[in-house]
Enzyme design. Sequence first.
Site, PDB file in Angstrom:
ATOM      1  N   PHE A  22      43.451  35.083  47.860  1.00  0.00           N
ATOM      2  CA  PHE A  22      42.371  35.990  47.461  1.00  0.00           C
ATOM      3  C   PHE A  22      41.050  35.236  47.479  1.00  0.00           C
ATOM      4  CE2 PHE A  22      39.872  38.324  44.215  1.00  0.00           C
ATOM      5  CZ  PHE A  22      39.890  39.572  44.808  1.00  0.00           C
ATOM      6  N   MET A  92      31.397  41.566  44.528  1.00  0.00           N
ATOM      7  CA  MET A  92      31.296  40.658  45.663  1.00  0.00           C
ATOM      8  C   MET A  92      30.662  41.366  46.859  1.00  0.00           C
ATOM      9  SD  MET A  92      32.459  38.106  44.138  1.00  0.00           S
ATOM     10  CE  MET A  92      32.271  36.962  45.515  1.00  0.00           C
ATOM     11  N   GLU A 106      28.324  49.237  43.379  1.00  0.00           N
ATOM     12  CA  GLU A 106      28.968  48.742  42.167  1.00  0.00           C
ATOM     13  C   GLU A 106      28.442  49.451  40.917  1.00  0.00           C
ATOM     14  OE1 GLU A 106      31.513  46.749  41.884  1.00  0.00           O
ATOM     15  OE2 GLU A 106      31.665  46.229  44.014  1.00  0.00           O
ATOM     16  N   SER A 127      27.707  28.244  39.762  1.00  0.00           N
ATOM     17  CA  SER A 127      28.224  26.964  39.265  1.00  0.00           C
ATOM     18  C   SER A 127      28.271  25.987  40.436  1.00  0.00           C
ATOM     19  CB  SER A 127      29.625  27.150  38.663  1.00  0.00           C
ATOM     20  OG  SER A 127      30.075  25.948  38.086  1.00  0.00           O
ATOM     21  N   GLU A 156      41.960  48.478  42.632  1.00  0.00           N
ATOM     22  CA  GLU A 156      41.543  47.122  42.275  1.00  0.00           C
ATOM     23  C   GLU A 156      41.910  46.791  40.827  1.00  0.00           C
ATOM     24  OE1 GLU A 156      37.448  46.395  43.175  1.00  0.00           O
ATOM     25  OE2 GLU A 156      37.696  46.834  45.324  1.00  0.00           O
TER      26      GLU A 156
END
Length: 201
Positions: A22, A92, A106, A127, A156
Amino acid sequence: MNNKFSDKDVELLGKKTLYQGFFKMEQYRFKHRLFDGGWSGEVTREVFERGHAVVVLPYDPVKDIVVIIEQVRIPVLGHTSTPWLFELVAGMIDPGHTSEEVAIKELKEETGLEAISLTKVNECFSSPGGTSERFDFYWAAIDSSNAEGTHGLDHEHEDIKVHLVDREQAYKMVEDGRINNASTVMGLQWLQLNYQKLIAT
């Protein structure tokens, strides 16, 4: 203040895929220029590749209300008091789609709302010590009157609850640690600094 170095100051020695599922894990071998001159020795780093994302702050500037969503996040299980986190809308960016298209999609999928207007604020790396992920941050002007219920896509396995939160209360949740994920903290801090301009428009 400008950066001293650019991409040209990194020598990529090798790159290989360690895992593909994934998400993907890549191993990089490289050298880079040093601040004091010369080059580093060979450095090896594993990088978590998950693509890039959008984060959307749904805000009603008329009522001074933020729409916050709540959903389970299994990676934080055992590291905080609950794995159900209060978040901003996010998703994403799939290949072939723009970040703006994904932001609109979204927002609808996770809250049932449509943006009156959508404004890109900035781009941030989530990050950079371990992942290439960058998120494009938008604020969406919305009418919070019809914001309610649970949302998400069944295929999902999304189970997303919508909360209407007064802006000041949302920022208090940042201060007391109830909101504890980076993109939401950053988004609400930005709102606290800029809400007067948003209300004025």
